[in-house]
Design a protein around this motif. Structure first.
Motif, short mmCIF file in Angstrom:
data_model
loop_
_atom_site.label_atom_id
_atom_site.label_comp_id
_atom_site.label_asym_id
_atom_site.label_seq_id
_atom_site.Cartn_x
_atom_site.Cartn_y
_atom_site.Cartn_z
N LEU A 21 0.91 -1.21 -0.02
CA LEU A 21 -0.08 0.02 -0.03
C LEU A 21 0.99 1.21 0.05
CD1 LEU A 21 -2.80 0.99 0.05
CD2 LEU A 21 -2.69 1.13 2.45
N THR A 23 3.97 1.62 -1.31
CA THR A 23 4.44 1.80 -2.58
C THR A 23 3.38 2.30 -3.42
OG1 THR A 23 5.70 -0.28 -2.21
CG2 THR A 23 5.61 0.61 -4.35
N THR A 24 2.31 1.63 -3.53
CA THR A 24 1.15 2.29 -4.53
C THR A 24 0.70 3.80 -4.12
OG1 THR A 24 0.29 0.03 -4.05
CG2 THR A 24 -1.24 1.70 -5.07
N LEU A 25 0.65 4.18 -2.79
CA LEU A 25 0.41 5.65 -2.43
C LEU A 25 1.42 6.44 -2.83
CD1 LEU A 25 -1.46 4.97 0.86
CD2 LEU A 25 -2.58 5.76 -1.43
N TYR A 27 3.84 6.19 -5.52
CA TYR A 27 3.80 6.19 -6.81
C TYR A 27 2.67 7.03 -7.20
CZ TYR A 27 4.78 4.52 -11.45
OH TYR A 27 4.80 4.18 -12.88
N LEU A 28 1.26 6.82 -6.57
CA LEU A 28 0.30 7.57 -7.19
C LEU A 28 0.38 9.10 -6.72
CD1 LEU A 28 -2.65 5.44 -6.22
CD2 LEU A 28 -2.11 6.09 -8.59
N LEU A 30 3.40 10.84 -6.20
CA LEU A 30 4.30 11.44 -6.67
C LEU A 30 3.99 11.84 -8.17
CD1 LEU A 30 7.35 10.05 -5.12
CD2 LEU A 30 6.52 12.15 -4.74
N ILE A 31 3.50 10.61 -8.89
CA ILE A 31 3.49 10.68 -10.26
C ILE A 31 2.15 11.35 -10.94
CG2 ILE A 31 3.50 9.15 -12.46
CD1 ILE A 31 6.25 9.54 -11.05
N VAL A 32 0.88 10.99 -10.07
CA VAL A 32 -0.27 11.40 -10.54
C VAL A 32 -1.04 12.70 -9.99
CG1 VAL A 32 -2.58 10.49 -11.08
CG2 VAL A 32 -0.77 8.90 -11.41
N LEU A 33 -0.93 12.40 -8.42
CA LEU A 33 -1.65 13.49 -7.80
C LEU A 33 -1.00 14.84 -7.63
CD1 LEU A 33 -3.43 11.33 -4.99
CD2 LEU A 33 -4.25 11.71 -7.24
N ILE A 34 0.43 14.63 -7.40
CA ILE A 34 1.03 16.19 -7.33
C ILE A 34 0.95 17.01 -8.57
CG2 ILE A 34 3.17 17.27 -6.61
CD1 ILE A 34 3.50 15.17 -4.55
N PRO A 35 1.26 16.13 -9.72
CA PRO A 35 1.06 17.11 -11.01
C PRO A 35 -0.23 17.66 -11.03
CG PRO A 35 2.34 15.01 -11.23
CD PRO A 35 1.96 15.11 -9.79
N PHE B 89 4.88 -1.31 -9.48
CA PHE B 89 3.80 -0.45 -8.92
C PHE B 89 2.55 -1.33 -9.32
CE2 PHE B 89 0.19 2.27 -10.41
CZ PHE B 89 -0.19 2.79 -9.23
N ALA B 96 -1.92 -4.84 -2.65
CA ALA B 96 -2.66 -4.15 -1.56
C ALA B 96 -4.38 -4.22 -1.80
CB ALA B 96 -2.09 -2.78 -1.63
N CYS B 126 0.74 19.51 -16.78
CA CYS B 126 0.62 19.38 -15.36
C CYS B 126 2.09 19.36 -14.97
CB CYS B 126 -0.11 18.18 -14.82
SG CYS B 126 -1.74 18.16 -14.68
N TYR B 127 3.04 18.62 -15.54
CA TYR B 127 4.26 18.37 -15.28
C TYR B 127 5.08 19.53 -15.40
CZ TYR B 127 4.40 13.57 -13.78
OH TYR B 127 4.41 12.51 -13.02
N LEU B 130 4.69 21.95 -12.66
CA LEU B 130 5.47 21.59 -11.42
C LEU B 130 6.88 21.71 -11.50
CD1 LEU B 130 4.81 20.37 -8.60
CD2 LEU B 130 4.80 18.12 -9.71
N PHE B 161 3.39 8.60 -15.79
CA PHE B 161 2.09 8.93 -15.67
C PHE B 161 0.85 8.38 -16.47
CE2 PHE B 161 -1.72 11.66 -16.30
CZ PHE B 161 -1.93 12.36 -15.26
#
Lengths: 282, 283
Positions: A21, A23-25, A27-28, A30-35, B89, B96, B126-127, B130, B161
């Protein structure tokens, strides 16, 4: 693990929960939600008045109108073509059927830039199709029809692949019963088959439409990219970036993001309706 | 786009089809075949027809052009970095979600699917917002002298992404359907977590995993919109293969553009063939 999570942990037998969990969070986030958050923050920074000025400017409105119109044409095509393909692939046996089925995945596997290049050359004045269409006065390249064509190609699999499994599950004895009772093939389709596949078909059309709104790679080749005529919204955002107008790009991108999220919700609702419908008609 | 549709296995083998007998049925099949030939097959064939239109030698010199070779190398490098990360991932997310119960599972699954519904060009923007010079992290990146945008890291990140859901979406439903009984038995017999995964779970999901990796590779190699925003299109530096197609096209070197496109098309066709093979195994 915190005390609140203890009840869950007590039942847990398999190891690796925290690691997987986490690792999943990570990745999500850093890669998806912050951008995505960066885009939304930028939108907030612009402020409502400036945001509205950008997205209601004449050129932006024209770009949205062109994008929506072309996506609607492309979706209308795929609504019919996808239904036809799903029907033929599920309900009939003929030589080459497996190849035809595999071909439905080509638009997903083929990079959009490659599709755009090939379609543009095919339909330009000296291409295979253009040679026929140009003299007939149907220029496809550099018109909204070209945009719709590129959108239609890249979103071909959605309707077929959504309708296919539902059609496979549909009990053929229902149709046979209708036939026995004297229904014509058209009546069987419109009264028995179509109502059963309607939710899945609509869900497929929604995803195809959403995909068309966001398509970029295939379109830049074929569209000619003339402001007010063949400039799509995604391209206008791209042009704004090249002009270092980050506010302009962010505002248009946010509108497209809004469209995408609304369509995602609609599609999810339709898919869960389709799933319930499928259980009920099984 | 929560699209299980995109990966729905082909129906050819399972459909209760009947041999076409009536005129109407034949007409429908004919129409389907003709439309598919015109819309799907013609563009595919045309790529090779144009790529080889000036002969093998011109094709070879187009492929061996240094800029082309660099684009091929860069695209391969991006795939080699992105695909293993994506596999890790995907497995983590599936483990999980499928093997444990916790609040917010549904939300997590939706979050994994988000990149599917977002246009790659928006991902690129988006990138840029950022990591770009005017972006949120821009000043800090300038201080530590780290170039993310218009360089390899940016291309890798935006490709991550775009491809994020690919492996997870293949493996997750399978792991969910298989349940946890086998793994629990292994744990009871004293297997460690890693042993359970390697000896029990991995053999069960290997074809789905491979299938997801194939799809992820095809997508990573072909990504255009997002990479277009973050790469800066620097010739011989940040030009991936799909961007090179566009660059040659804009240079009015159509045959060169088609040569570049033909390499990507071969990758796409290999991916489709692997998909067909793996689907047979998986079923």
């Amino acid at each position: 693990m915190t005390a609140t999570a203890a009840p869950f942990r007590a039942k847990r037998v398999l190891p690796g929960f925290t690691l997987s969990l986490g690792t999943t969070l990570l990745y999500l986030v850093l890669i998806v939600l912050i951008p995505i958050a960066a885009l939304i923050l930028k939108g907030a920074e612009i402020g409502p008045a400036a945001f509205w000025a950008i997205v209601s400017s004449e050129r932006a409105v024209a770009a949205f109108r062109i994008t929506l119109t072309a996506a609607a044409i492309a979706t209308a095509f795929n609504a019919a073509y996808g239904l036809l393909m799903a029907w033929v692939l599920v309900r009939h046996d003929f030589p080459g059927k497996r190849i035809l089925d595999a071909l439905m995945d080509v638009p997903f596997a083929l990079p959009t830039a490659v599709a755009g290049l090939s379609l543009t050359a095919l339909f330009s004045a000296n291409g295979w199709f253009g040679q026929v269409l140009h003299p007939a006065g149907i220029p496809v390249v550099y018109t909204i029809w070209g945009i719709a064509l590129a959108m239609a190609f890249t979103s071909i699999p959605f309707v077929v692949r959504t309708v296919q499994p539902v059609l496979e599950d549909l009990d053929p004895s229902l149709e046979q019963a209708a036939e026995t009772l004297g229904a014509t093939p058209w009546q069987v389709f419109t009264r028995v088959v179509f109502p059963a596949i309607l939710p899945a078909w609509l869900a497929g059309c929604t995803t195809a439409f959403a995909r068309s709104l966001g398509e970029f790679g295939a379109i830049v080749f074929i569209a000619g990219n003339l402001p007010f005529e063949t400039e799509i919204a995604a391209l206008l955002a791209y042009i704004r970036l090249e002009e270092y107008d980050y506010n302009g790009a962010a505002a248009i991108a946010l509108v497209l993001l809004g469209f995408a999220l609304v369509l995602l919700i609609v599609s999810n609702i339709l898919q869960s309706w389709a799933a319930r419908h499928r259980e009920a008609t099984r | 786009m929560s699209a299980p549709d995109m990966i729905a296995p082909g129906s050819a083998a399972t459909g209760h089809g009947r041999p076409a007998r009536t005129m109407g049925a034949r007409a429908l099949i004919g129409l389907a075949v003709i439309l598919t030939l015109l819309i799907v097959v013609a563009p595919l064939v045309y790529i090779f027809a144009r790529a080889f239109s000036e002969g093998w030698q011109v094709y070879a010199s187009n492929i061996l052009d240094p800029a082309m070779l660099h684009a091929i190398w860069l695209t391969s490098l991006v795939a080699v970095i992105v695909v293993p990360l994506n596999i890790a991932f995907g497995i983590a997310a599936a483990w999980a979600v499928a093997k444990h119960r916790f609040p917010g599972r549904g939300v997590l699954v939706t979050m994994i699917e988000i990149p599917f519904s977002i246009s790659p060009i928006i991902a690129g923007i988006c990138y840029l917002l950022l990591y770009g010079r005017q972006g949120l992290l821009g000043p800090w990146l300038g201080e530590v002298d780290l170039q993310v945008m218009f360089a390899l890291p940016g291309i890798v990140l935006v490709t991550m992404f775009v491809t994020a859901p690919f492996v997870a979406r293949e493996v997750l439903p399978l792991m969910q359907a298989q349940g946890t009984a086998q793994e629990e038995a292994a744990v009871t017999l004293g297997a460690s977590g890693w042993q359970v995964f390697r000896r029990v779970t991995l053999p069960n999901i290997r074809f789905a995993l491979l299938y997801g990796a194939v799809l992820c590779t095809a997508r990573a190699v072909g990504e255009f919109g997002g990479v277009s925003v973050v790469s800066g299109n620097i010739r011989g530096q940040t030009n991936t293969l799909p961007l090179h197609v566009e660059l040659l096209f804009n240079d009015l070197n159509a045959v060169g553009a088609f040569a570049a496109a033909s390499t990507l098309t071969v990758i796409a066709l290999v991916a489709l063939i692997l998909k067909a093979v793996l689907e047979g195994r998986r079923g």
